[in-house]
Design a protein around this motif. Structure first.
Motif, PDB file in Angstrom:
ATOM      1  N   GLU A  49       0.854  -1.190   0.000  1.00  0.00           N
ATOM      2  CA  GLU A  49       0.000   0.000   0.000  1.00  0.00           C
ATOM      3  C   GLU A  49       0.884   1.232   0.000  1.00  0.00           C
ATOM      4  O   GLU A  49       1.840   1.330   0.787  1.00  0.00           O
ATOM      5  N   GLY A  50       0.609   2.157  -0.897  1.00  0.00           N
ATOM      6  CA  GLY A  50       1.391   3.383  -0.979  1.00  0.00           C
ATOM      7  C   GLY A  50       0.869   4.449  -0.037  1.00  0.00           C
ATOM      8  O   GLY A  50      -0.265   4.361   0.453  1.00  0.00           O
ATOM      9  N   ALA A  51       1.706   5.487   0.191  1.00  0.00           N
ATOM     10  CA  ALA A  51       1.295   6.593   1.066  1.00  0.00           C
ATOM     11  C   ALA A  51       0.098   7.334   0.484  1.00  0.00           C
ATOM     12  O   ALA A  51      -0.612   8.046   1.189  1.00  0.00           O
ATOM     13  N   ASP A  52      -0.119   7.165  -0.812  1.00  0.00           N
ATOM     14  CA  ASP A  52      -1.284   7.812  -1.435  1.00  0.00           C
ATOM     15  C   ASP A  52      -2.545   6.971  -1.281  1.00  0.00           C
ATOM     16  O   ASP A  52      -3.591   7.296  -1.831  1.00  0.00           O
ATOM     17  N   GLY A  53      -2.445   5.854  -0.555  1.00  0.00           N
ATOM     18  CA  GLY A  53      -3.613   5.011  -0.305  1.00  0.00           C
ATOM     19  C   GLY A  53      -3.847   3.971  -1.399  1.00  0.00           C
ATOM     20  O   GLY A  53      -4.714   3.115  -1.264  1.00  0.00           O
ATOM     21  N   ARG A  54      -3.067   4.019  -2.489  1.00  0.00           N
ATOM     22  CA  ARG A  54      -3.265   3.031  -3.557  1.00  0.00           C
ATOM     23  C   ARG A  54      -2.637   1.696  -3.183  1.00  0.00           C
ATOM     24  O   ARG A  54      -1.656   1.641  -2.454  1.00  0.00           O
ATOM     25  N   ARG A  55      -3.215   0.630  -3.719  1.00  0.00           N
ATOM     26  CA  ARG A  55      -2.702  -0.716  -3.439  1.00  0.00           C
ATOM     27  C   ARG A  55      -2.146  -1.312  -4.724  1.00  0.00           C
ATOM     28  O   ARG A  55      -2.698  -1.106  -5.798  1.00  0.00           O
ATOM     29  N   TYR A  56      -1.077  -2.048  -4.565  1.00  0.00           N
ATOM     30  CA  TYR A  56      -0.400  -2.642  -5.729  1.00  0.00           C
ATOM     31  C   TYR A  56      -0.145  -4.116  -5.476  1.00  0.00           C
ATOM     32  O   TYR A  56       0.166  -4.517  -4.349  1.00  0.00           O
ATOM     33  N   LEU A  57      -0.231  -4.908  -6.542  1.00  0.00           N
ATOM     34  CA  LEU A  57       0.220  -6.293  -6.479  1.00  0.00           C
ATOM     35  C   LEU A  57       1.710  -6.271  -6.810  1.00  0.00           C
ATOM     36  O   LEU A  57       2.103  -5.830  -7.890  1.00  0.00           O
ATOM     37  N   ASP A  58       2.521  -6.746  -5.894  1.00  0.00           N
ATOM     38  CA  ASP A  58       3.966  -6.577  -6.016  1.00  0.00           C
ATOM     39  C   ASP A  58       4.616  -7.814  -6.627  1.00  0.00           C
ATOM     40  O   ASP A  58       4.893  -8.793  -5.937  1.00  0.00           O
ATOM     41  N   CYS A  59       4.880  -7.733  -7.931  1.00  0.00           N
ATOM     42  CA  CYS A  59       5.565  -8.847  -8.612  1.00  0.00           C
ATOM     43  C   CYS A  59       7.048  -8.573  -8.784  1.00  0.00           C
ATOM     44  O   CYS A  59       7.719  -9.243  -9.563  1.00  0.00           O
ATOM     45  N   LEU A  60       7.540  -7.583  -8.057  1.00  0.00           N
ATOM     46  CA  LEU A  60       8.987  -7.355  -8.019  1.00  0.00           C
ATOM     47  C   LEU A  60       9.560  -8.081  -6.796  1.00  0.00           C
ATOM     48  O   LEU A  60      10.654  -8.644  -6.843  1.00  0.00           O
ATOM     49  N   SER A  61       8.785  -8.088  -5.711  1.00  0.00           N
ATOM     50  CA  SER A  61       9.145  -8.854  -4.498  1.00  0.00           C
ATOM     51  C   SER A  61      10.574  -8.597  -4.047  1.00  0.00           C
ATOM     52  O   SER A  61      11.351  -9.532  -3.807  1.00  0.00           O
ATOM     53  N   GLY A  62      10.931  -7.309  -3.944  1.00  0.00           N
ATOM     54  CA  GLY A  62      12.295  -7.014  -3.494  1.00  0.00           C
ATOM     55  C   GLY A  62      13.326  -7.658  -4.408  1.00  0.00           C
ATOM     56  O   GLY A  62      14.287  -8.255  -3.930  1.00  0.00           O
TER      57      GLY A  62
END
Ligand code: PMP
Length: 464
Positions: A49-62
């Protein structure tokens, strides 16, 4: 309020200030921050979740670190247990119960006979530190100096690791062809291409006038990650093992990105049955915290005490998080799960490629997947490959972000969209990832002109 007074502008959202200050203060070398302008504040599993409130599916995974996704409960629990126990957090390379448990768990998973006689060296905390240690180890053990590495490789950013990587500018490392079906340097691909690559390697070593002295070691990735998600055929890996073993050349396998179940086996070498002389490990073994080790055959352990020191080799929290991650992957069969789910995702990507002539190739192993974007307006070579299209790839990455999907770019020309989701994702999450990616590709092809600037890239079967 007088009519002439101006209404104060609304304060910019906090995340914009953070991003602006980052671009003003951090070095020009910053990377992910450029293409992914988000400010993560919370994360769980696949979701950020970003500071702007948006949510992302993270396929970079660090960059392939988070085998269990963000903040997995077993990882958090392991970290809390160490924190609450009063154990020291910094202990150089002293023995601790936490380190003992980590090493025991790691050794339980090692390929083949390696576990019986393995030695482990805890290195500085990054993958590149472990690569440096591996080179130093084999040089000491063999008394030789040179190294062999592969075109397209990525081993890190410190001097020697960089010299062994595909992007090296000044290097004395001998470069060998890596089997790459889509852009086979021998224009054959498949088993034949891999066989020719192996023959070239063998002839360099056996030709007394090749100009290539017997090296201290050969380093390879079982699947080139940063190089564009290129899985090496198992048969070729076995050939590299035979060639190196027959000439007493230590084989160093860099499993920094492929390890801990990512490719559908616990270690990527397990697919081929190859047992390396040295394995380089980092990323997932620290369960999201920095940790890097090399594990090697004891015969290579010719180091003097202190030959490879370093202050930060005793990260107790990383060892606890790493042991918990290794155990969770092992006991829940997440390596098998990655193999099955990855194969299904690859099927869907193959169908996507059939619909888009801007997709030159899709490939991968387990949950390490890549989509190579090409210039459809350019001529294909004899193998059917077209030039890479980095501009389209960047547009796809941007369109993914707009759709709440974080993907990484890689490959020789940064034209390969890479998916590295956590091994814990559900079938539904996998579908959601692919839906968003498909939508993003369709949007990018509508809006991005080809590299020649002549025509926008189009979907197969549709008129431009
Ligand atoms: N080897 C491989 C195969 C990698 O993928 C990476 C990082 N992407 C490294 C080494 C270097 O690891 P680090 O960035 O932690 O130094």
């Amino acid at each position: 309020m007088a009519l002439t007074e101006t209404v104060p502008a609304a304060a910019p959202p906090a995340h914009e200030g953070i991003l602006r200050r980052q671009s003003l203060r951090e070095s020009a070398a910053r990377t992910y921050a450029r293409s992914l302008p988000i400010v993560p504040v919370r994360a769980r599993g696949l979701t950020i979740e970003g500071a702007d409130g948006r949510r992302y599916l993270d396929c970079l995974s660090g960059a392939g670190t988070l085998a269990l996704g963000h903040n997995h409960p077993v990882v958090l629990e392991a970290i809390r247990t160490v924190l609450d126990s009063g154990a020291p957090l910094h202990v150089l390379d002293l023995a601790t119960p936490v380190k003992d448990a980590f090493t025991t768990e790691l050794f339980a998973t090692l390929p083949g006979k390696l576990a019986e006689t393995a030695r482990i060296q805890f290195c500085g905390p990054a993958g590149t530190d472990a690569v440096e240690a591996a080179f130093k180890l084999v040089r000491t053990a063999t008394g030789r100096d040179g190294l062999m590495a592969f075109s397209g490789a990525y081993h890190g950013m410190t001097a020697e690791a960089l010299a062994a990587s595909g992007g090296a500018q000044h290097t004395s490392v001998v470069r060998l062809p890596y089997p790459y079906d889509y852009r086979c340097p021998f224009q054959t691909g498949g088993e034949r291409g891999a066989e020719l690559a192996a023959r070239w390697t063998r002839s360099l070593l056996d030709d007394p006038k090749s100009g290539v002295p017997t090296p201290a070691g050969m380093i390879l990735e079982p699947v080139q990650g940063e190089g564009g998600v290129i899985p090496a055929p198992d048969g070729w890996l076995r050939r590299m093992r035979e060639i190196t073993a027959a000439r007493q050349i230590p084989l160093i396998v860099d499993e920094v990105q492929t390890g801990v179940g990512r490719t559908g086996a616990f270690w990527a070498v397990d697919h081929s049955g190859v047992v390396p002389d040295v394995i380089v490990l980092s990323k997932a073994i620290g369960g999201s915290l920095p940790l890097a080790v090399i594990v090697y055959r004891e015969e290579l352990d010719a180091w003097q005490p202190g030959a490879h020191a370093g202050t930060f080799r005793g990260n107790q929290l990383a060892m606890a998080a790493g042991a918990a991650t290794l155990a969770y992957v092992r006991t829940n069969g997440l390596d098998r799960r990655a193999g099955e789910l990855g194969a299904r995702m690859l099927d869907r990507l193959t169908a996507l490629a059939a619909a888009h002539d801007c997709i030159g190739d899709v490939r991968g192993r387990g949950l390490m997947l890549g989509v190579e974007l090409v210039d459809r307006s350019a001529d294909a070579d004899a193998m059917g490959a077209r030039p890479a299209d980095p501009r389209l790839a960047a547009a796809v990455q941007h369109a993914c972000l707009e759709r709440g999907l974080i993907v990484e770019l890689g490959g020789r020309h940064s034209a390969v969209v890479r998916l590295l989701p956590p091994l814990t994702i559900t079938d539904e999450q996998a579908e959601a990832i692919l839906d968003r990616l498909a939508d993003a590709i369709a949007a990018a092809v509508r809006t991005t002109p080809g590299p020649t600037g002549s025509s926008p890239t189009t979907m197969r079967g549709t008129s431009p």
